[in-house]
Design an enzyme around this catalytic site. Structure first.
Site, mmCIF file in Angstrom:
data_model
loop_
_atom_site.group_PDB
_atom_site.id
_atom_site.type_symbol
_atom_site.label_atom_id
_atom_site.label_comp_id
_atom_site.label_asym_id
_atom_site.label_seq_id
_atom_site.Cartn_x
_atom_site.Cartn_y
_atom_site.Cartn_z
ATOM 1 N N SER A 148 48.954 -57.918 -36.622
ATOM 2 C CA SER A 148 50.322 -58.264 -36.992
ATOM 3 C C SER A 148 50.434 -59.760 -37.196
ATOM 4 C CB SER A 148 51.302 -57.840 -35.890
ATOM 5 O OG SER A 148 52.609 -58.341 -36.142
ATOM 6 N N TYR A 181 53.805 -57.934 -27.238
ATOM 7 C CA TYR A 181 53.276 -57.290 -28.442
ATOM 8 C C TYR A 181 52.432 -58.274 -29.241
ATOM 9 C CZ TYR A 181 53.364 -55.248 -33.164
ATOM 10 O OH TYR A 181 53.012 -54.769 -34.411
#
Length: 249
Positions: free
Chosen positions: A144, A158
């Site tokens: 990501s 995350y």
């Protein structure tokens, strides 16, 4: 066109589903792993078959070693030797500062996004490596843009889990190159998928699009196009790459 067998974790929705359908369009066979939504997985299987491929739905939680081994076994049993793996399954939690995060949240986040991803990568190495009877292949990890942005005040946990994916990709690409496996990662930016709703903010991608040079969120298909390139022979000299699909953000 060469027929391939691809296992995709977290393939019942979002980017994983889009990748599965794109594989179907190439006539490939797909193991559609899902954690809990059997109906969504069944719809993905139908979509892959309608696109021209073959597919089988396989339930399993990547945080559990036995489930990871079973999903590889089920895909191989259905379609033969696996030649590509998309390490896509991942979770996010509601926006929070680290000071307010529970140990239960952190434990689950890293169990799925880090340990789970490593287990999938391990099995890919065991099944596809030419040193273990495989014929080589491609592993594509889903990281990501959060890995380099940090996601302050929202998802630092995350972001950290995806930083681990970047590091794994770099190290594993060097480790597995001699045994015929290319390892790369895609780092999506703001993509319009259901993951934002699971984090408690369905419109997040559109709210933050003002910060994107291309001035809009991306789509799951746009990420899938990049994944398919890394799975295919068209990227035969690419390994260890971290490819941003983030609209310039």
């Amino acid at each position: 066109m060469m027929t391939r067998t691809i296992l995709i974790t977290g393939a019942s929705r979002g980017i994983g589903r889009a990748v599965a359908i794109q594989c179907g369009k190439r006539g490939w066979s797909v193991g559609v792993n899902y954690a809990g939504n059997a109906a969504a997985a069944a719809e993905t299987v139908k979509a892959v078959e309608a696109a021209g491929g073959k597919a089988v739905a396989i339930q399993g939680d990547v945080a559990h070693e036995r489930d990871v081994i079973a999903m590889f076994d089920a895909t191989t049993k259905a379609f033969g030797a696996i030649t590509g793996v998309v390490n896509n399954a991942g979770i996010v939690a509601p926006a929070s500062k680290v000071a307010d995060m529970s140990v239960e949240r952190l434990t689950r986040m890293f169990a799925v996004n880090v340990t789970g991803a490593y287990l999938v990568a391990r099995e890919a190495a065991r099944r596809m490596g030419t040193d273990r009877g495989g014929t080589g292949g491609a592993l594509v990890n889903l990281s990501s843009a959060a890995a380099r942005l940090g996601s302050p005040n929202e998802y630092v946990d995350y972001a950290g889990s995806k930083g681990a994916i970047d590091t794994m990709t770099i190290g594993l690409s060097k480790e597995l190159a001699p045994v015929g496996i290319r390892v790369n990662a895609i780092r999506p930016g703001l993509i319009d998928t259901e993951i934002h709703a699971s984090g408690g903010e369905p419109d997040r991608a559109f709210r933050l699009a003002v910060n994107v040079p291309l001035a809009r969120p991306g789509t799951a298909d746009e990420v899938a196009n990049a994944v398919l390139w890394l799975l295919s022979g068209e990227s035969s000299y690419v390994t260890g790459a971290l490819l941003d699909v983030s609209g310039g953000r």
